[in-house]
Write an enzyme that holds these catalytic residues in place. Structure first.
Site, PDB file in Angstrom:
ATOM      1  N   LYS A 154      42.449  44.604  11.536  1.00  0.00           N
ATOM      2  CA  LYS A 154      41.631  43.963  11.954  1.00  0.00           C
ATOM      3  C   LYS A 154      42.447  43.078  13.346  1.00  0.00           C
ATOM      4  CE  LYS A 154      41.260  39.356  10.008  1.00  0.00           C
ATOM      5  NZ  LYS A 154      41.493  38.607  11.089  1.00  0.00           N
ATOM      6  N   GLU A 173      34.243  33.257  11.099  1.00  0.00           N
ATOM      7  CA  GLU A 173      35.100  32.245  10.445  1.00  0.00           C
ATOM      8  C   GLU A 173      34.789  31.035  11.268  1.00  0.00           C
ATOM      9  OE1 GLU A 173      39.407  32.759  10.312  1.00  0.00           O
ATOM     10  OE2 GLU A 173      39.782  30.776   9.672  1.00  0.00           O
TER      11      GLU A 173
HETATM   12  O1  KIV Z   1      44.539  36.153   8.283  1.00  0.00           O
HETATM   13  C1  KIV Z   1      43.519  36.105   7.314  1.00  0.00           C
HETATM   14  O2  KIV Z   1      43.728  35.824   6.182  1.00  0.00           O
HETATM   15  C2  KIV Z   1      42.114  36.039   7.854  1.00  0.00           C
HETATM   16  C3  KIV Z   1      41.162  35.760   6.691  1.00  0.00           C
HETATM   17  C4  KIV Z   1      40.952  34.315   6.555  1.00  0.00           C
HETATM   18  C5  KIV Z   1      39.731  36.389   7.299  1.00  0.00           C
HETATM   19  O3  KIV Z   1      41.838  36.359   9.144  1.00  0.00           O
END
Ligand code: KIV
Length: 285
Positions: free
Chosen positions: A122, A191
């Site tokens: 991600k 978010e």
């Molecule tokens: O780092 C994280 O836990 C996140 C989530 C809250 C989506 O980016």
């Protein structure tokens, strides 16, 4: 009934996440940063596990996610990997690991996939990340995008606030989401954005939206596990967090009970210690 609801369930994959959206099936995602929490989350039947850089605040004790390093994230991903059988395991790319150039980004992402055993990565950002995302997808690395409040931008944003609440910023977010989809992401975290905006984005893209503070219409909901369990030190809880347990208090109580038992001679008892065999006679010096 067993509380391990992942038994006999099929492995979650990137294509199965797309199928779930097509079928209108809601999925869930939680963070985990180590073996026991990842194992508990996986055995509870959660479909996606994110080794988030929220580890920075939640378990490393930093003020925010900015200082989190590749080495720290890789260590966390490896621990989580050993606890996960069914869920899709996603590694969050820390600040600085995908900002220099696409070659370095691919090198870092490959470490998560090859050494850490993650199945996707991600990263935060919109149209400024398209070249990077295309390179990763081209190298067979599934990518989850992240729009709205992007915590790695905290210095630029000046805090953790609702995003996309004006006509202009809402349109930017919609355009970013479509561009991320075109670049090949399989899902997009939204978010802290208004629920109407999250709903519109969810209806406008074929990839799954992953909501946190973005209302009920996202395809997938994500929360930080420690927030859900009440195991954090936040002075102010984010509005979107619902606490399902009070683990901090439970842990403090258990620790104090043990300390009290030790100090009052209640622990350990005979069953919690070992007797010398009868045939052994010991003498003092
Ligand atoms: O780092 C994280 O836990 C996140 C989530 C809250 C989506 O980016």
């Amino acid at each position: 009934m067993s509380s391990h609801t992942n038994e006999n369930l099929t492995k979650i994959t990137v294509p199965s996440i797309r199928t779930a959206k097509e079928l209108g099936e809601k999925l869930v995602c939680l963070t985990a940063y180590d073996y026991p929490t990842a194992r508990v989350v996986d055995e509870a039947g959660i479909e996606l596990i994110l080794v988030g850089d929220s580890a920075g605040n939640v378990v490393f004790g930093y003020e925010n996610t900015i200082p989190v390093s590749m080495d720290e994230m890789l260590f966390a991903v490896k621990m989580a990997r050993r606890g996960v059988k069914r869920a899709l395991l996603i590694a969050d790319m820390p600040y600085g690991s995908y900002h220099i150039n696409p070659d370095e980004t691919v090198r870092n992402a490959l470490r998560f996939i090859k050494e850490g055993g993650a199945e996707a990565v991600k990263l935060e950002g919109g149209r400024n990340r398209l070249e990077t995302i295309k390179r990763l997808v081209n190298e067979e690395i599934p990518v989850m995008g992240h729009l709205g409040l992007t915590p790695q931008s905290v210095n630029k944003l000046g805090g953790y606030r609702l995003q996309g609440k004006t006509q202009e910023t809402a349109q930017t977010l919609i355009d970013d989401a479509k561009a991320l989809e075109d670049a090949g992401v399989f899902s997009i975290v939204l978010e802290m954005v208004p629920r109407e905006l999250a709903q519109l984005v969810t209806e406008s893209v074929k990839v799954s939206t992953v909501g946190i503070g973005a209302g009920t219409d996202c395809d997938i909901q994500v929360l930080v596990l420690h927030d859900l369990l009440g195991l954090n030190f936040n002075e102010k809880q984010a509005r979107f967090v619902r606490k399902y347990a009070t683990l901090r208090e439970t842990m403090t109580g258990a620790i104090q009970n043990w300390a009290n038992d030790v100090k009052t001679g209640n622990y350990p008892n005979d069953n919690e210690s070992f007797a010398m065999p009868n045939n052994v006679k010991i003498r003092g010096a």
